[in-house]
Scaffold this motif. Structure first.
Motif, PDB file in Angstrom:
ATOM      1  N   GLN A 217      79.169  75.849  -5.785  1.00 28.61           N
ATOM      2  CA  GLN A 217      79.617  76.829  -4.944  1.00 28.61           C
ATOM      3  C   GLN A 217      79.697  78.135  -5.328  1.00 28.61           C
ATOM      4  O   GLN A 217      80.267  79.101  -4.831  1.00 28.61           O
ATOM      5  CB  GLN A 217      80.692  76.373  -4.217  1.00 28.61           C
ATOM      6  CG  GLN A 217      80.203  74.891  -3.455  1.00 28.61           C
ATOM      7  CD  GLN A 217      81.345  74.197  -2.955  1.00 28.61           C
ATOM      8  OE1 GLN A 217      82.546  73.884  -3.574  1.00 28.61           O
ATOM      9  NE2 GLN A 217      81.414  73.852  -1.509  1.00 28.61           N
ATOM     10  N   CYS A 218      79.140  78.395  -6.467  1.00 32.17           N
ATOM     11  CA  CYS A 218      79.547  79.924  -7.050  1.00 32.17           C
ATOM     12  C   CYS A 218      78.770  80.984  -6.441  1.00 32.17           C
ATOM     13  O   CYS A 218      77.574  80.535  -6.227  1.00 32.17           O
ATOM     14  CB  CYS A 218      79.232  79.931  -8.566  1.00 32.17           C
ATOM     15  SG  CYS A 218      79.560  81.226  -9.318  1.00 32.17           S
ATOM     16  N   THR A 219      79.383  81.998  -6.312  1.00 27.90           N
ATOM     17  CA  THR A 219      78.879  83.045  -5.400  1.00 27.90           C
ATOM     18  C   THR A 219      77.683  83.713  -6.424  1.00 27.90           C
ATOM     19  O   THR A 219      76.905  84.440  -5.723  1.00 27.90           O
ATOM     20  CB  THR A 219      79.711  84.312  -5.093  1.00 27.90           C
ATOM     21  OG1 THR A 219      80.529  84.390  -6.168  1.00 27.90           O
ATOM     22  CG2 THR A 219      80.641  83.869  -3.919  1.00 27.90           C
ATOM     23  N   ARG A 220      77.787  83.479  -7.641  1.00 28.49           N
ATOM     24  CA  ARG A 220      76.713  83.969  -8.505  1.00 28.49           C
ATOM     25  C   ARG A 220      75.307  82.893  -8.702  1.00 28.49           C
ATOM     26  O   ARG A 220      74.512  83.024  -9.550  1.00 28.49           O
ATOM     27  CB  ARG A 220      77.143  84.317  -9.953  1.00 28.49           C
ATOM     28  CG  ARG A 220      78.170  85.439  -9.486  1.00 28.49           C
ATOM     29  CD  ARG A 220      78.461  86.000 -11.091  1.00 28.49           C
ATOM     30  NE  ARG A 220      79.813  87.093 -10.747  1.00 28.49           N
ATOM     31  CZ  ARG A 220      79.965  88.054 -11.371  1.00 28.49           C
ATOM     32  NH1 ARG A 220      79.012  88.357 -12.503  1.00 28.49           N
ATOM     33  NH2 ARG A 220      80.888  88.996 -11.195  1.00 28.49           N
ATOM     34  N   ARG A 221      75.542  81.788  -7.919  1.00 30.11           N
ATOM     35  CA  ARG A 221      74.514  80.855  -8.315  1.00 30.11           C
ATOM     36  C   ARG A 221      72.909  81.192  -7.992  1.00 30.11           C
ATOM     37  O   ARG A 221      72.223  80.740  -8.749  1.00 30.11           O
ATOM     38  CB  ARG A 221      74.770  79.697  -7.421  1.00 30.11           C
ATOM     39  CG  ARG A 221      73.830  78.440  -7.309  1.00 30.11           C
ATOM     40  CD  ARG A 221      73.719  77.854  -8.810  1.00 30.11           C
ATOM     41  NE  ARG A 221      72.722  76.985  -8.889  1.00 30.11           N
ATOM     42  CZ  ARG A 221      72.852  75.695  -8.780  1.00 30.11           C
ATOM     43  NH1 ARG A 221      74.081  74.949  -8.684  1.00 30.11           N
ATOM     44  NH2 ARG A 221      71.727  74.725  -8.925  1.00 30.11           N
ATOM     45  N   ALA A 222      72.763  81.926  -7.178  1.00 29.92           N
ATOM     46  CA  ALA A 222      71.334  82.555  -6.972  1.00 29.92           C
ATOM     47  C   ALA A 222      70.763  83.248  -8.122  1.00 29.92           C
ATOM     48  O   ALA A 222      69.570  83.166  -8.407  1.00 29.92           O
ATOM     49  CB  ALA A 222      71.314  83.269  -5.458  1.00 29.92           C
TER      50      ALA A 222
END
Ligand code: FSX
Ligand code: SF4
Ligand code: F3S
Length: 375
Positions: A217-222
């Motif tokens: 669920q990390c905001t940097r996952r993309a």
């Protein structure tokens, strides 16, 4: 109070734990008996207390005046010396068998625990005495959960967590260095409501807060999925908010709610949100044991691509909107699917295709589990 209940119940799923809706939980808070809480500090930095002081829903004043009955907390109470000691003895005697003991900090065990004395008694003895009379124990922070920072090599005091010393007791671990205060508030509110603790995992951590992987669920996952990695603090990727995996981020191996419930009620106030890799502070096998620069193995996650994702933006990077949508809402599988679909949209050998050229600065390849970039 209703608002506070919703704030705690809704995001962490207490309603699911209790088979009630968040509104039920919040409405029920008006009828609960305030649980008696005795809070002891051992080998710690007091960060757990400070984090709790920062809670806003409810605020700390509301917490100790309306939600719990805080009988003893040596850092916060005005009294000291004999006055404080008497307050503790009185509270333990009066509420024996009924109070929740919150333990902050690890307990030294070497040399009969002489590394920490409380009113002339070894900390070990104090924990055993006061812990054995508690109805239940909340070990707040990584130190109280398993030893934390004081237990790091060379561990001069033989620091351990509460459950190691009182294994038969009802102990719930809320690791984090510091822990998110809403996890503790959620646990206390459930206990106040029906005298139970939430369901826990095999490390005594409440599932409602620790069932999720930071990386998922990390905001940097993309950026991870797209192979966009920070190589050095302050480089272009770091300034753009790229993935910190190659900087040693332990997010893929760490369970905690930080990515969905930030600290201090301020968006992006959590390690990765401010540009620091996750050090796995909630994981006993990682925090203060695995070096910060070491790249973690990817167990159940597909390794990122070893070339740039074909994503077309003005600057050859993932757009902030795409990053937010994919990282926050769509999740790992859909994020990977998004990247893949953009790659497949590129025709082999078509140099004019979107995203076919890497940006001037940045990584040329994806990482391997060992930390080196694959060729
Ligand atoms: Fe330990 Fe609490 Fe780390 Fe500090 O006091 S969990 S050192 S942030 O906060 O015990
Ligand atoms: Fe986020 Fe770390 Fe995973 Fe990168 S490796 S997506 S920074 S959790
Ligand atoms: Fe700890 Fe990692 Fe959260 S270091 S605070 S578990 S992002």
């Amino acid at each position: 109070m209703f608002c506070s209940g919703l704030m705690i119940a809704a995001p962490y799923g207490l309603a699911i734990t209790n088979k009630k809706t968040p509104e039920d939980v919040a409405a029920g808070l008006g009828k609960i008996t305030r649980p008696i809480v005795i809070w002891l500090n051992f080998q710690d930095c007091t960060g757990c207390t400070v984090a709790t002081l920062q809670s806003a829903h409810p605020g700390f004043a509301d917490l100790i005046l309306n939600v719990i009955s805080l009988e003893y907390h040596e850092t916060l109470m005005a009294g000291s010396g004999l006055q404080a000691r008497k307050a503790l003895e009185d509270a333990v005697r009066k509420y024996s068998g009924k109070y929740i003991l919150v333990v902050e900090g690890s307990i030294p065990t070497k040399d009969k625990g002489i590394f920490m004395m409380l009113a002339g008694r070894p900390a070990l003895e104090v924990l055993s005495d006061i812990g054995s009379k508690a109805a239940a124990i909340i070990a707040i922070g990584s130190c109280a959960s398993w030893g934390g920072i004081p237990s790091a090599v060379p561990d001069p005091t033989g620091a351990v967590g509460v459950a190691d010393l009182l294994p038969q007791h009802s102990v719930i671990n809320l690791p984090g260095c510091p822990p998110n205060p809403y996890t503790m508030l959620g646990v206390i509110l459930q206990y106040a409501a029906d005298g139970t603790f939430p369901e826990t995992d095999d490390q005594r951590r409440p599932k409602f807060a620790f069932d999720r992987n930071i990386h998922d669920q990390c905001t940097r996952r993309a950026h991870f999925d797209a192979g966009n990695f920070v190589k050095q603090y302050g480089d272009a990727g770091h300034r753009e908010g790229w993935c910190l995996y190659e900087m040693g981020c332990k997010g893929p191996d760490t369970h905690a709610g930080c990515s969905t419930r930030n600290f201090n009620d301020v968006t992006d106030v959590w390690p990765i949100g401010i540009g620091a890799p996750c050090i796995g502070c909630t994981e006993k096998s990682i925090a203060f044991k695995v070096p910060m620069f070491k790249v973690v193995e990817l167990h159940s996650i597909a390794a990122p691509p070893n070339s740039y994702a074909a994503i077309n933006t003005t600057y050859g990077k993932v757009s902030p909107l795409a990053t937010g949508l994919v990282g926050l809402g769509i999740g790992a599988a859909a994020g990977a699917g998004y990247v893949a679909s953009r790659q497949f949209s590129k025709v082999e050998g078509d140099e004019s295709a979107p995203g076919s050229k890497p940006p001037a600065e940045g990584p040329k390849s994806g990482p391997t589990p060992e930390g080196g970039a694959s060729a």
